[in-house]
Design a protein around this motif. Structure first.
Motif, PDB file in Angstrom:
ATOM      1  N   TRP A 196      30.197 -28.802 -29.256  1.00  0.00           N
ATOM      2  CA  TRP A 196      29.087 -29.403 -29.594  1.00  0.00           C
ATOM      3  C   TRP A 196      29.335 -30.575 -30.795  1.00  0.00           C
ATOM      4  CZ3 TRP A 196      28.496 -24.519 -28.116  1.00  0.00           C
ATOM      5  CH2 TRP A 196      27.574 -24.138 -26.833  1.00  0.00           C
ATOM      6  N   TRP A 256      19.376 -28.602 -20.701  1.00  0.00           N
ATOM      7  CA  TRP A 256      19.213 -29.413 -22.146  1.00  0.00           C
ATOM      8  C   TRP A 256      18.192 -28.589 -22.811  1.00  0.00           C
ATOM      9  CZ3 TRP A 256      21.546 -32.853 -24.563  1.00  0.00           C
ATOM     10  CH2 TRP A 256      20.887 -33.511 -25.668  1.00  0.00           C
ATOM     11  N   ARG A 257      18.446 -28.220 -23.871  1.00  0.00           N
ATOM     12  CA  ARG A 257      17.658 -27.282 -24.705  1.00  0.00           C
ATOM     13  C   ARG A 257      17.809 -27.424 -26.254  1.00  0.00           C
ATOM     14  NH1 ARG A 257      18.271 -20.898 -25.141  1.00  0.00           N
ATOM     15  NH2 ARG A 257      19.821 -21.477 -26.861  1.00  0.00           N
ATOM     16  N   GLU A 258      16.870 -27.707 -26.940  1.00  0.00           N
ATOM     17  CA  GLU A 258      16.747 -27.940 -28.367  1.00  0.00           C
ATOM     18  C   GLU A 258      17.792 -28.992 -28.645  1.00  0.00           C
ATOM     19  OE1 GLU A 258      16.943 -24.132 -30.031  1.00  0.00           O
ATOM     20  OE2 GLU A 258      14.836 -23.242 -29.009  1.00  0.00           O
ATOM     21  N   GLU A 303      20.544 -30.269 -27.436  1.00  0.00           N
ATOM     22  CA  GLU A 303      22.092 -30.179 -26.861  1.00  0.00           C
ATOM     23  C   GLU A 303      22.157 -29.371 -25.803  1.00  0.00           C
ATOM     24  OE1 GLU A 303      23.590 -27.690 -30.279  1.00  0.00           O
ATOM     25  OE2 GLU A 303      23.171 -25.783 -29.153  1.00  0.00           O
ATOM     26  N   SER A 337      23.040 -26.928 -23.021  1.00  0.00           N
ATOM     27  CA  SER A 337      23.141 -25.560 -23.005  1.00  0.00           C
ATOM     28  C   SER A 337      23.828 -24.872 -21.879  1.00  0.00           C
ATOM     29  CB  SER A 337      21.871 -24.635 -23.413  1.00  0.00           C
ATOM     30  OG  SER A 337      21.497 -24.974 -24.648  1.00  0.00           O
TER      31      SER A 337
END
Ligand code: SF4
Ligand code: SF4
Length: 148
Positions: A49, A71-73, A75, A77
């Motif tokens: 990341w 896509w989560r929070e 970034e 995933s």
């Protein structure tokens, strides 16, 4: 009843094996339900990341055939249970070593990919192997015809 240290380790090992087996069964069922066959015994997928260009990129998410990447929070995933180690994500990632996939074939051969060149080399090898097989088969056909 007193459990010796060795017995404790054995029980832990057995429980771990049973849980891994159960995970494998569930994973196979899940993939079969979306019509995907597994070609590898096991594998792993990792994202760095720190080097990922995330929000301005997302190429790997579009390339993933099983939606294992999402896509989560802020970034990318990984839903590891959905990954089939196809290396599509590594092939499109613009940053070397950002996504790393390793996979084990039923023949026990382990392959590792961490940039688009690795994936191109794999495709080249597969294409060369297919070309050799096609040539062999044509040659055998010609030989058989000549013998008639
Ligand atoms: S290896 Fe294939 S299935 Fe796994 S995350 Fe990458 S694109 Fe998706
Ligand atoms: S393709 Fe590579 S750089 Fe782009 S979002 Fe995916 S992991 Fe990050």
């Amino acid at each position: 009843m007193k459990i010796s240290k060795k017995q404790g380790v054995d029980i832990f090992h057995l429980l771990l094996e049973a849980s891994k087996k159960q995970e494998r069964v569930e994973r196979t069922q899940l993939l079969q339900s979306i019509g995907i066959e597994e070609n590898f015994v096991e594998g792993s997928v990792r994202i760095n990341w720190k080097t990922c260009r995330g929000v301005e990129c997302r190429l790997c998410i579009d390339a993933c055939p099983t939606s294992a990447l999402y896509w989560r929070e802020g970034e990318v995933s990984i839903a590891k249970e959905l990954c089939i180690f196809c290396v599509g994500c590594v092939g499109v990632c613009l940053v070397d070593d950002c996504i790393q996939v390793s996979r084990k074939r039923p023949s026990e051969e382990i392959e590792r990919f961490s940039n688009a060149r690795d994936v191109l080399m794999l495709l080249h090898t597969i294409n060369s192997r297919k070309a050799v097989e096609r040539t062999k088969s044509r040659f055998q056909n010609i030989e058989a015809q000549l013998k008639q």
